[in-house]
Design an enzyme around this catalytic site. Structure first.
Site, PDB file in Angstrom:
ATOM      1  N   THR A  49       0.734  -1.115   0.057  1.00 40.90           N
ATOM      2  CA  THR A  49      -0.253   0.078   0.361  1.00 40.90           C
ATOM      3  C   THR A  49       1.206   0.675  -0.362  1.00 40.90           C
ATOM      4  O   THR A  49       2.381   1.282   0.900  1.00 40.90           O
ATOM      5  CB  THR A  49      -0.855  -0.160   1.414  1.00 40.90           C
ATOM      6  OG1 THR A  49      -2.068   1.734   0.990  1.00 40.90           O
ATOM      7  CG2 THR A  49      -0.431  -0.149   2.502  1.00 40.90           C
ATOM      8  N   GLU A  50       0.446   2.136  -1.161  1.00 37.21           N
ATOM      9  CA  GLU A  50       0.980   3.799  -1.175  1.00 37.21           C
ATOM     10  C   GLU A  50       1.488   4.006   0.100  1.00 37.21           C
ATOM     11  O   GLU A  50       2.431   5.344  -0.360  1.00 37.21           O
ATOM     12  CB  GLU A  50       0.765   4.135  -2.023  1.00 37.21           C
ATOM     13  CG  GLU A  50      -0.235   4.330  -1.729  1.00 37.21           C
ATOM     14  CD  GLU A  50      -1.696   5.440  -2.962  1.00 37.21           C
ATOM     15  OE1 GLU A  50      -1.057   6.042  -3.396  1.00 37.21           O
ATOM     16  OE2 GLU A  50      -1.528   4.521  -3.697  1.00 37.21           O
TER      17      GLU A  50
END
Length: 213
Positions: free
Chosen positions: A47-48
């Site tokens: 997840t960024e």
């Protein structure tokens, strides 16, 4: 003509992710894929906002408010998960280290162009986030979306009319009616879902679709 629901579609996408893949799930419906990954396979979710090794959504009552994905949804972390700076996360995205990203879309063109951050409507809030980085940096870009908009327009189009996120980046599109591969000749029907037929898809999209041999 009927298709399948979002949960069923998320499970269908999860079936296609190879073991050992590093995968980013975009904000919205794609996050559902995390709940349907096959047991016993090592698939590493990114997840960024800075987590590698994301797990399923937490059970009710077991939410950690400090553990969220890029869409601010509560998530879990698997044993061995790693946390890191936002800049390092974007370096992973831009550097070609992700095998697959699953993104939502407003439109996908027959050339694989992606429009998923703005409809261009006056006063719309810019919200591209990391979508451009994912669209260009991931080795494979899969789209998860309904085939039609609420007004019945097709999201698969000959050319995008909305602002582009990436050019020629989409390799596969999973919709509630069918799964499509993006080829040099346009969209090829990979799999029909529900009771949909190719003739019905062509009528809904106004496109000539290639059938998988």
């Amino acid at each position: 003509m009927t298709g399948i629901g979002r949960v069923e579609l998320a499970a269908r996408i999860a079936q296609d992710i190879p073991e050992g893949s590093y995968v980013n799930l975009g904000i919205g419906a794609p996050t559902l894929v995390a709940n349907h990954l096959p047991e016993g396979l090592e698939i590493i979710l990114h997840t960024e906002n800075g987590l590698l090794g994301m797990g399923r959504a937490p059970e009710p009552g077991r939410v950690d408010p400090d553990l969220i994905n890029a869409g601010k949804q509560p998530v879990t972390a698997l044993p061995g998960a790693a946390y890191f700076h936002h800049a390092d996360s974007f370096g992973m995205m831009r550097g070609g280290h992700l095998d697959i990203c699953v993104l939502g879309a407003f439109q996908v063109s027959s050339a694989g162009d992606l429009a998923n951050w703005s409809t261009g409507a006056p006063g719309a809030i810019p919200a591209v986030g990391g979508a451009m980085d994912l669209a260009i940096g991931a080795k494979n870009v899969w789209v998860m979306t309904d085939l039609l908009t609420r007004d019945g327009s097709s999201k698969l189009v000959a050319e995008c009319t909305y602002p582009l996120t990436g050019v020629g980046c989409v390799s596969r599109v999973y919709t509630d009616r069918a799964v499509f591969d993006v080829t040099d000749g346009g969209f090829r029907v990979r799999e029909l879902l529900g009771d949909t037929t190719v003739a019905e898809l062509e009528q809904l999209t106004a496109l000539t679709l290639e059938e998988r041999s």
